[in-house]
Structure formats: C-alpha cells, structure tokens
Design a protein around this motif. Structure first.
Motif, PDB file in Angstrom:
ATOM      1  N   ASP A  50     -10.369   8.128 -13.794  1.00 24.97           N
ATOM      2  CA  ASP A  50      -8.910   8.127 -13.692  1.00 24.97           C
ATOM      3  C   ASP A  50      -8.280   9.506 -13.820  1.00 24.97           C
ATOM      4  O   ASP A  50      -7.064   9.649 -13.780  1.00 24.97           O
ATOM      5  CB  ASP A  50      -8.280   7.154 -14.684  1.00 24.97           C
ATOM      6  N   LYS A  58     -12.698   2.206 -19.967  1.00 22.82           N
ATOM      7  CA  LYS A  58     -11.913   1.894 -18.770  1.00 22.82           C
ATOM      8  C   LYS A  58     -12.495   2.606 -17.553  1.00 22.82           C
ATOM      9  O   LYS A  58     -12.624   2.013 -16.486  1.00 22.82           O
ATOM     10  CB  LYS A  58     -10.452   2.292 -18.973  1.00 22.82           C
ATOM     11  N   ASP A  59     -12.875   3.867 -17.696  1.00 19.99           N
ATOM     12  CA  ASP A  59     -13.492   4.602 -16.588  1.00 19.99           C
ATOM     13  C   ASP A  59     -14.777   3.923 -16.131  1.00 19.99           C
ATOM     14  O   ASP A  59     -15.045   3.833 -14.926  1.00 19.99           O
ATOM     15  CB  ASP A  59     -13.807   6.048 -16.991  1.00 19.99           C
ATOM     16  N   MET A  62     -13.697   0.935 -14.189  1.00 24.18           N
ATOM     17  CA  MET A  62     -13.070   1.328 -12.924  1.00 24.18           C
ATOM     18  C   MET A  62     -14.129   1.778 -11.920  1.00 24.18           C
ATOM     19  O   MET A  62     -13.982   1.530 -10.711  1.00 24.18           O
ATOM     20  CB  MET A  62     -12.039   2.431 -13.160  1.00 24.18           C
ATOM     21  N   SER A  68      -6.716   0.727 -11.621  1.00 23.98           N
ATOM     22  CA  SER A  68      -6.343   1.502 -12.806  1.00 23.98           C
ATOM     23  C   SER A  68      -5.095   0.984 -13.511  1.00 23.98           C
ATOM     24  O   SER A  68      -4.835   1.333 -14.653  1.00 23.98           O
ATOM     25  CB  SER A  68      -6.125   2.971 -12.441  1.00 23.98           C
TER      26      SER A  68
END
Length: 138
Positions: A50, A58-59, A62, A68
């Motif tokens: 991101d 989260k990355d 993703m 995102s």
C-alpha cells in the motif's frame, strides 16, 4: 438514492468479508506451507503493497488480492494473533447510518464458517465506529 447506494456498498462489503478475505487467507496459507504463522513477522514475509513505508498484515493480504479500502473508501486494518492463529479485520464505518450498516453487515456475516467472532461497537444511531471480524487461520 442514498439508501440504494448504501445497499450496493453493503453487498460489496459482504462479498469482501465473506468471500475475498477468506480466499486471501487461503491463498496466503497455500504459499506458506499451510500456515499463517509467518504473518507474525510481516516485514520478513512480504512487501509494502500500500506504499506507506511499512509492511503489515494488511499488505500480506492485499498481495493476495484484497482491495485497500472499504466500499465507503475508508482504510481497513488487519492484525494477526499468533497465539490463537486468528486474523482480525477492523472495518471502519462512518456516516449518518453507520449503525444500520454495521447491523446489516453483522447479520450478513453471522454463521460463516471461517469467522470466529464479530464485534460491532456501533449503536443503531451511531455515525462512526468499527466492525471487527475475527477469522480463523488454522
């Protein structure tokens, strides 16, 4: 018109939380010897997807295809708990009917097999808060 827009976004959010997140978790596990344990050290096991100069859980998700932001264009977050092997997605909700949206999402998510728990901190008349969804990663 606003209600139909929220209904469409609730549908997108439901798909994200009931299909896309579990698929991303499964995809991550497939690449990491059927385990999420490497999520405990995101820096060593992923890249900054991101662009915020930090590698997070989260990355990692993703990189497995998750968007995102929420359908309301808010940033969601993810945390991995190694002791329980669970991933918590925190899904922020804002706006005049955030409480109603949270209740609709909570109802749509109830009883899903990979979801361990749902924490809805929004009252019906709330204008902002978080919906936290805990997923099993084992």
């Amino acid at each position: 018109i606003n209600q139909s827009s929220d209904d469409a976004k609730i549908g997108l959010a439901t798909a994200f939380l009931t299909s896309n997140v579990p698929s991303a978790i499964s995809s991550y596990r497939a690449r990491h010897l059927s385990s999420c344990r490497t999520m405990a050290d995101p820096e060593a096991n992923g890249e900054d997807v991101d662009g915020d100069d930090e590698v997070t859980v989260k990355d990692l998700l993703m990189a497995r295809g998750l968007a995102s932001t929420t359908p309301w264009d808010d940033d969601w977050s993810a945390v991995y708990a190694d002791d329980t092997r669970e991933i918590t997605i925190t899904f922020p909700l804002t706006g005049t009917n955030a409480g109603d949206v949270a209740a609709a999402l909570e109802s749509n998510l109830a009883g899903r097999s990979q979801i361990v728990s749902i924490d809805n901190d929004l009252d019906a008349d709330a204008t902002d808060g978080d919906l936290s969804i805990v997923y099993s990663c084992s």
